[in-house]
Each structure stands twice: as structure tokens, then as C-alpha cells.
Design an enzyme around this catalytic site. Structure first.
Site, short mmCIF file in Angstrom:
data_model
loop_
_atom_site.label_atom_id
_atom_site.label_comp_id
_atom_site.label_asym_id
_atom_site.label_seq_id
_atom_site.Cartn_x
_atom_site.Cartn_y
_atom_site.Cartn_z
N THR A 65 -0.84 27.76 42.41
CA THR A 65 -1.87 28.49 43.14
C THR A 65 -3.24 28.16 42.57
O THR A 65 -3.39 28.04 41.35
CB THR A 65 -1.61 30.00 43.04
OG1 THR A 65 -0.30 30.30 43.54
CG2 THR A 65 -2.64 30.79 43.84
N GLY A 66 -4.23 28.02 43.44
CA GLY A 66 -5.59 27.79 42.97
C GLY A 66 -6.30 26.70 43.75
O GLY A 66 -5.70 26.02 44.60
N SER A 67 -7.57 26.50 43.46
CA SER A 67 -8.39 25.59 44.25
C SER A 67 -7.98 24.13 44.11
O SER A 67 -7.98 23.38 45.09
CB SER A 67 -9.87 25.75 43.88
OG SER A 67 -10.08 25.46 42.51
N THR A 68 -7.60 23.71 42.90
CA THR A 68 -7.19 22.31 42.73
C THR A 68 -5.85 22.07 43.42
O THR A 68 -5.64 21.03 44.04
CB THR A 68 -7.10 21.94 41.24
OG1 THR A 68 -8.34 22.25 40.61
CG2 THR A 68 -6.80 20.46 41.06
N GLY B 232 -2.46 24.24 38.63
CA GLY B 232 -3.74 24.10 37.95
C GLY B 232 -3.80 24.98 36.72
O GLY B 232 -2.79 25.48 36.24
N ALA B 233 -5.00 25.19 36.20
CA ALA B 233 -5.20 26.03 35.03
C ALA B 233 -6.65 26.47 34.97
O ALA B 233 -7.55 25.80 35.49
CB ALA B 233 -4.82 25.28 33.75
N ASP B 234 -6.87 27.60 34.32
CA ASP B 234 -8.22 28.07 34.05
C ASP B 234 -8.76 27.45 32.77
O ASP B 234 -9.97 27.26 32.63
CB ASP B 234 -8.25 29.59 33.97
CG ASP B 234 -7.78 30.24 35.27
OD1 ASP B 234 -8.38 29.92 36.31
OD2 ASP B 234 -6.82 31.02 35.23
N GLY C 138 -6.15 33.48 36.83
CA GLY C 138 -7.39 33.91 37.47
C GLY C 138 -7.16 34.42 38.88
O GLY C 138 -7.86 35.32 39.35
N GLU D 105 4.01 31.84 39.00
CA GLU D 105 3.80 30.50 38.43
C GLU D 105 4.74 30.26 37.26
O GLU D 105 5.28 29.16 37.11
CB GLU D 105 2.34 30.35 38.02
CG GLU D 105 1.39 30.30 39.21
CD GLU D 105 -0.06 30.48 38.83
OE1 GLU D 105 -0.93 30.19 39.68
OE2 GLU D 105 -0.35 30.89 37.69
#
Length: 220
Positions: free
Chosen positions: A29-32, A83-85, A97, A104
Site C-alpha cells: 500500500t502507498g504511493s510508490t 514501499g516504506a516510509d 503511514g 502488510e
């Protein structure tokens, strides 16, 4: 398209090279990761199925024509992309985030291979600039917060937010992460904790890092 978006698309296209025919693909999950989902139609027809870490990801996968299965339908996923923060030089991550860290962790634990996708701004010499998200049962939120304070952190209740599982999130700032393995183990033992965003046991095999003009591979 901005340079930032172009970099994410570049790393997403690089990730496609690791998808083999008839594979079960885990998607974080996330923008990337969203950039990856946008290009998955190029390979989706030769994949067996996709397993999503969150409801948001599942819906996005369906929108681009991917077959989405529940994690319960598979004993493993061949490769998991997320992804990752934050990502440190040892491949240890802070995630959560978006509040999907428990899902995940579940899909990452099923993966034969975990590949992290980030832009270069997420690389840090040591974890801790970004808060550690902790998913908690609502009735245990205050008790867990007191325990996190005792660990040296500053837990902040994420207001007006519930996880996919209906739980609360505490964003913990300032945790002393010189030994993130010990901190992660301590958090996991707190009664009422469902999940957390310290990925120090579930590390990626390697990380694909997006720059404006290239993709770098970091192996651990």
C-alpha cells in the site's frame, strides 16, 4: 508528469522484471506501490492472482483488471512488492503511514521474496525520523500508550481513523531505535497490540530505489 512521478514510474517498471509467469503477487500500500499497480496490466494476464495488503489496494488492483484473492486462498505469495516510509542501510523499514501495516506484515510473511520500492528520499542512516505506527484494540489504547511512553516514545492517537480491521492507531514519535529489533519485540508483547510498522524481522531481499534518472538496487 513531475520528476517525482516519473521516478516512481521508473522504479515500478523495473519491478515488473521480477514477475514471472503463473506467479501469485503480493501488493502493498502507498504511493510508490500505486505507480506499480498502474503498470501491472502489462503483466497481469500471465499472473495467477494478486493478494492485497489493504482494502484500498484491493480496489485499485480490481480497477486495473487484476484478479484479487484473499490471503487465506494461498499458502504463499511468490513475490511481495511494498514501499516504506523509511529504509535504513540494513534494509530495516518503518511503514504504516497509511495505516495498513498489519495487512502488510501478513502478506510480507507469506512471501518467498519481498522487494521494497522507494524513492531516494526514504533512505535514512538510522530509523526514527518517521513515527512508528502501532495498531491497537480500542479498549487497550490508553494502556498501550502508557507502555510506549515508558519505552521512551511519544504516542499520538491518530484521530478520525480506523484500520481495515476496525482498530485504532497510535503514531509513536521519538522511540529510541538504536536497537529496533528489541523495540519491535517489546511492542509486539504488549497486550492489545495488533500490529506495528517496524519491519525489522520482515526485511526485503533488496530495495529498488528511484532517482530522477535511474533505479538503484540495494541488496542486504
Amino acid at each position: 508528469m513531475s520528476q517525482y512521478d516519473e521516478a516512481k514510474k521508473r522504479v515500478a517498471l523495473e519491478a515488473l522484471k521480477y514477475i514471472k509467469s503463473d506467479a501469485v503477487i503480493g501488493v502493498g500500500t502507498g504511493s510508490t506501490v500505486n505507480a506499480l499497480i498502474d503498470v501491472l496490466p502489462q503483466v497481469a494476464s500471465r499472473c495467477q492472482a494478486f493478494v492485497a495488503s489493504s482494502k484500498v489496494t484491493a480496489e485499485r488492483l480490481k480497477q486495473v483488471g487484476c484478479l484479487v484473492d484473499s490471503p487465506n486462498q494461498h499458502a504463499f505469495v511468490d513475490v511481495y512488492f511494498d514501499g516504506a516510509d523509511e529504509c535504513d542501510p540494513h534494509g530495516r523499514l518503518i511503514k504504516g503511514g497509511g495505516g495498513a501495516m498489519t495487512g502488510e506484515r501478513i502478506v510480507a510473511s507469506m512471501a518467498k521474496q519481498f522487494i521494497c520500492l522507494v524513492d531516494h528520499s526514504k533512505l535514512v542512516p538510522r530509523l526514527g525520523r518517521f513515527p512508528v505506527a502501532v495498531e491497537v484494540l480500542s479498549m487497550a489504547r490508553s494502556q498501550v500508550a502508557r507502555s510506549l511512553l515508558a519505552l521512551g516514545g511519544d504516542p499520538v492517537y491518530r484521530e478520525n481513523f480506523k484500520t481495515d480491521h476496525g482498530n485504532d492507531v497510535l503514531d509513536v514519535y521519538g522511540l529510541p531505535l538504536t536497537d529496533p529489533v528489541r523495540i519491535a519485540d517489546t511492542i509486539e508483547r504488549l497486550i492489545g497490540v495488533v500490529g506495528h510498522g517496524l519491519f525489522v524481522d520482515l526485511k526485503p531481499a533488496f530495495t529498488l530505489v528511484a532517482y530522477e534518472d535511474r533505479v538503484q538496487t540495494l541488496s542486504y
